[in-house]
Design a protein around this motif. Structure first.
Motif, PDB file in Angstrom:
ATOM      1  N   GLY A 153       4.163  11.350  -1.554  1.00 56.54           N
ATOM      2  CA  GLY A 153       3.141  10.834  -0.532  1.00 56.54           C
ATOM      3  C   GLY A 153       3.419   9.740   0.364  1.00 56.54           C
ATOM      4  N   ALA A 200       1.883   6.342   4.879  1.00 59.71           N
ATOM      5  CA  ALA A 200       1.579   7.382   4.222  1.00 59.71           C
ATOM      6  C   ALA A 200       1.802   8.399   4.913  1.00 59.71           C
ATOM      7  CB  ALA A 200       0.035   7.426   3.674  1.00 59.71           C
ATOM      8  N   VAL A 248      -2.707  12.043   3.322  1.00 57.70           N
ATOM      9  CA  VAL A 248      -2.651  11.299   2.199  1.00 57.70           C
ATOM     10  C   VAL A 248      -3.713  10.265   2.125  1.00 57.70           C
ATOM     11  CG1 VAL A 248      -1.444  10.053   0.421  1.00 57.70           C
ATOM     12  CG2 VAL A 248      -0.250  12.070   1.807  1.00 57.70           C
ATOM     13  N   LEU A 259      -2.776   6.700  -2.608  1.00 58.91           N
ATOM     14  CA  LEU A 259      -1.649   6.317  -2.655  1.00 58.91           C
ATOM     15  C   LEU A 259      -1.102   5.023  -3.305  1.00 58.91           C
ATOM     16  CD1 LEU A 259       1.151   7.079  -1.657  1.00 58.91           C
ATOM     17  CD2 LEU A 259       0.889   6.268   0.407  1.00 58.91           C
ATOM     18  N   ASP A 302      -1.055   5.209  -6.944  1.00 57.21           N
ATOM     19  CA  ASP A 302       0.147   5.629  -7.371  1.00 57.21           C
ATOM     20  C   ASP A 302       1.405   4.650  -7.280  1.00 57.21           C
ATOM     21  OD1 ASP A 302      -1.054   8.193  -7.938  1.00 57.21           O
ATOM     22  OD2 ASP A 302      -0.468   9.111  -5.971  1.00 57.21           O
TER      23      ASP A 302
END
Length: 952
Positions: free
Chosen positions: A173, A314, A318, A323, A326
């Motif tokens: 992403g 990003a 996304v 994100l 993550d």
């Protein structure tokens, strides 16, 4: 007396129900009470008395069909009629309540805006995420109830490992991950900032002309620095290097916040994907940015294995929040932490910033400045509320005290306590609601003026955004409700004695009780004890103890007001009688017989005098002593400085120059000291200096008391004498150490090599320059202090230094060296503004209280005029009484302020308190003018005209 007669009569305290002659005559009492009740005199049906049992009577009646009830209807009627009858007296209360609401509303808006403050997102505006180091340091300690953690902002860059870039790039992403490095650049004698060209897309910077830099000698500059094709000489780390300008950019975009000078509450920029609200951004303009190629920027930054931040863009579609989570998990899984060694328990994991948080990675000084601003507001919040409460209570109580006979008459003729309380509560509630509403409306422009003040004075730290979302503008309505509640409670307290008294005793006048005297004496004693504890402490603890002592002593004086007034009049009565003529004798006699009245007038003067003196003299005392220490310490005859640093070996070159006896390089930064205050953990940010030890006492003398600053080197520290005593450390063979956290969060245990006296000028800790430079992200302009030989010519030596160091600035009139914080100007400005606002409110309370007292004295003055007193003796009497009140308030207020100020000054500055003469003279003049105006102006109609026509 008819209802129309009440509406069209004079509105002073002597109309309607009169305290004095009307109550003492049967006809007057019946007529007055009948007028207020809106019925016939008391001997008829429906009046106030045993015969009045119908709806609207005061007494036990029945509730007929369609009626509200006797209690409710009567209290409404009494409140409405009394408010109209005493409207001139209530005008003074109205002004005090409106200004109280204005002050509380403006303060509430400022506090809310500061609590929501954040750094402006500018150079990372196009990044969805920013990975950076943790710019906060934490300290956890055990308390009785468990463990407590406190945090403080760091002023130097906390760098992250270079490996973080690859970890972020591999997260699904992530469209792009860009490394960013920031370093200091000097161009044409001005300061600039260097960055790698790939990081330009994070702002974004748009190329206005030219292309991106590719070679090691190519740069892209902002518009106004140079043109495409020109050669510029840039100084980085003291080295001058020519570069070719291959591109020119516009300034960066802004994601959250608006440029200084725009309207507050403007919408967020289009690149703000999270839709965060934005406020007015304020602060100084940022330095221009010069972009280098990626490899050149890496080499010039001096930190090849670490980064300042990683900007993340990003992929389309996304979610930013997903994100960010993550990326956090990927960094945690890789076990990456920021560079350097942190203290135990101080988190060192990397942070992933989104939305408004992104600005924290760019403007490092915003978080500490915001914390300081919030701490300042918190320190004065109690004072603001307390002063507001005293102002509201004093004016409301004084307004109702003058109607004690009226309220007592209602009780004497059968009104129940609930009916009296209800009437007073409704009357005060009506006045307070309108006044507080007006104050709430004016609070909005008041806050905007307070907000604009530091912007105009350029006192806000660069990048600080103070948001003002729509919901925050409701704060003045909340503070208006608090103002109404304070007035209502004060009214109930004021009439409590009359309400509790039996009807037969309600007209008896009672003086202040012994409980009030004992409480006042206890508070005075506690205030003196609190001031005594300030002498054994230092820093913020001493300031807090002195402030608490002043508050307790002011409240004690308010309780002891009647006794203070009586004692003062016994002292002042002798010169008044001997030197004041007829007016003086009248003033002495009247003052001696009205101690309660004078005590109420003296209290707000004591409050404003003590408050202004403590708040302004404490800062002025420390600043004056620090300036004196800085001037006494300076031994240098000139200074040498340069943006971008001096070239390598410059210090040795300066020392070898003819006419130079010593040279000291000085850098500035900050450290954080972890400890405990009253059992609670504390992190204390402190400004510090880093110096070269060789020949230090010949350029900058810290007045060493023990040890030697010649031993100052990396791993060592010199400590101010007061701080050394509080920490229990000494230089010498004992090997005492001090643990400090530097501006980048790294902790070090430093050996104490010296103690010194001039800590107000140089700070509590003096470190080696080389030690401090290791922890500084952007050292700032170089400054070398140069001491001249006795026979040296300053101009000639300065010319030789300028020739030996191209690009350097030589100053033949160096200013004193003194530590200061980046937010010192902001703190000083806000303090003066808050003190001025509170002092203004208190002076309005003085004017309102004296006006209420003057209105209540109209029957007395009319009686004196009927007895043959002329206007001149009466004016002389009133002027001398006002002078006596002002003098007593100033003396008592100054005495109250001197006790905590003396303790504070001895503990922190080792000197006597100092108040600028202009400030002291202004306080005396304002108090004197206000006292005379509040006494004479309301009585002008009574003193006007020729006796006896206007007094019949």
């Amino acid at each position: 007396m008819s209802e129309d007669a009440v509406d069209n009569s004079g509105a002073g305290a002597d109309t309607g129900i009169r305290a004095g002659a009307d109550i003492r005559t049967g006809a007057g009492a019946r007529g007055a009470v009948g007028a207020v009740s809106g019925s016939r005199p008391a001997d008829g049906p429906g009046g106030i008395g045993p015969g009045g049992t119908g709806p609207g009577t005061i007494g036990p009646g029945t509730v007929g069909p369609g009626t509200v009830g006797p209690g409710v209807k009567v209290t409404r009627l009494l409140a409405a009629r009394s408010a109209r009858t005493h409207r001139k007296a209530w005008a003074a209360v109205f002004a005090a309540l409106a200004l109280t609401s204005l002050l509380l509303g403006s303060f509430g808006l400022a506090l809310g805006s500061a609590a929501l403050g954040h750094a402006r997102v500018e150079r990372y505006a196009a990044a969805d995420l920013v990975v950076a180091g943790n710019q906060n340091t934490a300290h956890t300690a055990k308390e009785l109830g468990g463990t407590t953690t406190v945090r403080a902002g760091l002023t130097e860059r906390v760098r992250i490992p270079d490996a973080a870039l690859d970890v972020v790039r591999n997260v699904p992403g992530v469209g792009a991950a860009v490394a960013d490095r920031v370093f200091q650049v000097g161009v044409g004698g001005a300061a600039a900032v260097g960055r790698p060209w790939p990081a330009a897309r994070l702002a974004p910077y748009a190329l206005r002309d030219g292309r991106a830099p590719r070679g090691a000698d190519e740069v892209v500059v902002e518009r106004g620095v140079a043109r495409v094709g020109e050669r510029v000489v840039l100084r980085v780390a003291g080295a001058d290097t020519p570069y070719t300008v291959v591109g020119v950019t516009d300034g960066p975009g802004t994601a959250t916040g608006t440029p200084a000078g725009t309207e507050p509450g403007a919408a967020a920029g289009p690149s703000d994907r999270d839709g965060a609200t934005a406020g007015a951004a304020a602060g100084t303009a940022a330095s221009p940015v010069i972009h280098f190629s990626q490899e050149t920027a890496r080499r010039l930054s001096g930190h090849r294995d670490s980064l300042d931040a990683v900007g993340v863009v990003a992929e389309p579609g996304v979610s930013t929040d997903a994100l960010a989570e993550d990326v956090r998990q990927a960094l945690a899984k890789a076990g990456l932490q920021d560079t350097g060694r942190r203290a135990d328990g101080d988190p060192s994991g990397l942070r992933v910033l989104t939305g408004d948080e992104r600005g924290a990675a760019e403007y490092l000084g915003v978080a500490p400045a915001r914390s300081t601003l919030l701490a300042l507001f918190a320190s004065v919040a109690g004072t603001v509320v307390l002063v507001s409460l005293l102002v509201v209570a004093s004016t409301t109580v004084q307004a109702l005290r003058q109607r004690s006979y009226e309220l007592g008459l209602l009780r004497a003729v059968g009104a129940t306590p609930g009916q009296v309380r209800g009437a007073v509560g409704r009357e005060v509630g009506r006045i307070a609601t309108v006044a507080a509403g007006c104050g709430a409306l004016v609070a909005v422009p008041g806050y905007l003026g307070l907000r604009a003040l530091p912007v105009v004075q350029d006192a806000l730290p660069a990048g600080l955004v103070l948001p003002a979302p729509a919901w925050l503008w409701a704060a003045p309505l909340v503070t208006a409700g608090i103002t109404v509640l304070m007035a209502w409670l004060a009214a109930l307290i004021a009439c409590a004695g009359t309400v509790k008294a039996r009807p037969a005793e309600a007209l008896r006048e009672t003086g202040p009780g012994q409980g009030r005297r004992i409480s006042g004496l206890v508070l005075l004693g506690l205030g003196v004890m609190a001031a005594g504890t300030a002498t054994t402490q230092g820093g913020q603890a001493a300031g807090a103890a002195a402030g608490g002592a002043a508050i307790m002593m002011v409240i004690g004086c308010a309780l002891l007001g009647p006794w203070i007034a009586a004692g003062a009049m016994r002292v002042l009565g002798v010169p008044l009688r001997r030197l004041g003529g007829t007016g003086g004798r009248l003033a002495a006699a009247g003052s001696a017989a009205s101690a309660v009245r004078l005590g109420a007038a003296i209290t707000p003067i004591v409050l404003v005098t003590a408050f202004v003196c403590v708040q302004l003299a404490s800062g002025a005392t420390v600043a004056r002593q620090a300036d004196e220490q800085a001037r006494a310490a300076l031994r240098a005859g000139l200074t040498v400085g340069a943006e971008g640093g001096l070239p390598g070996g410059a210090l040795d070159r300066i020392r070898r120059t003819a006419g130079v006896s010593a040279a000291t390089d000085v850098v500035r930064s900050s450290v954080v000291l972890a400890g405990k205050t009253l059992g609670a953990p504390e992190l204390e940010p402190l400004p510090v200096l880093g110096v070269t030890a060789e020949g230090l006492e010949r350029t900058l003398d810290p007045e060493v008391t023990e040890g030697s600053v010649a031993d100052l080197a990396p791993g060592t520290v010199a400590v101010g004498a007061d701080r050394a005593r509080s920490l229990g450390v000494r230089p010498g063979t004992s090997g005492d150490t001090v643990t400090l956290r530097f501006g980048d969060g790294q902790e070090a245990r430093l050996r104490v090599v010296a103690t010194y006296e001039r800590s107000l000028a140089f700070g509590d800790f003096l470190l080696s320059r080389d030690e401090l430079l290791r922890h500084m992200s952007v050292p700032g302009p170089a400054r070398v202090l140069v001491a001249l030989a006795p026979d040296a010519d300053p101009a000639r030596t300065g010319g030789e230094l300028a020739a030996a160091l191209p690009g350097a600035r030589v100053d033949l009139s160096p200013g004193p060296v003194r530590v200061t914080t980046d937010d010192a100007e902001l703190v000083s400005l806000v303090t003066v503004a808050v003190v001025g606002a509170i002092a203004g409110l208190t002076m309005i309370a003085v004017l309102s209280t004296l006006s209420l007292i003057a209105v209540g004295r109209r029957p007395e003055l009319r009686l004196l005029r009927l007895a043959g007193a002329g206007r001149r003796p009466l004016r002389s009497m009133l002027t001398l009484e006002a002078a006596a009140v002002a003098l007593t308030g100033l003396v008592v207020g100054g005495t109250v302020a001197s006790v905590p100020l003396l303790a504070f000054a001895l503990a922190l500055a080792g000197s006597l308190p100092y108040l600028p003469p202009v400030v002291g003279g202004l306080v005396v003049a304002v108090v004197a003018v206000t006292a005379v105006a509040g006494t004479l102006l309301p009585l002008r109609p009574t003193l006007r005209g020729t006796y006896p026509l206007e007094c019949r």
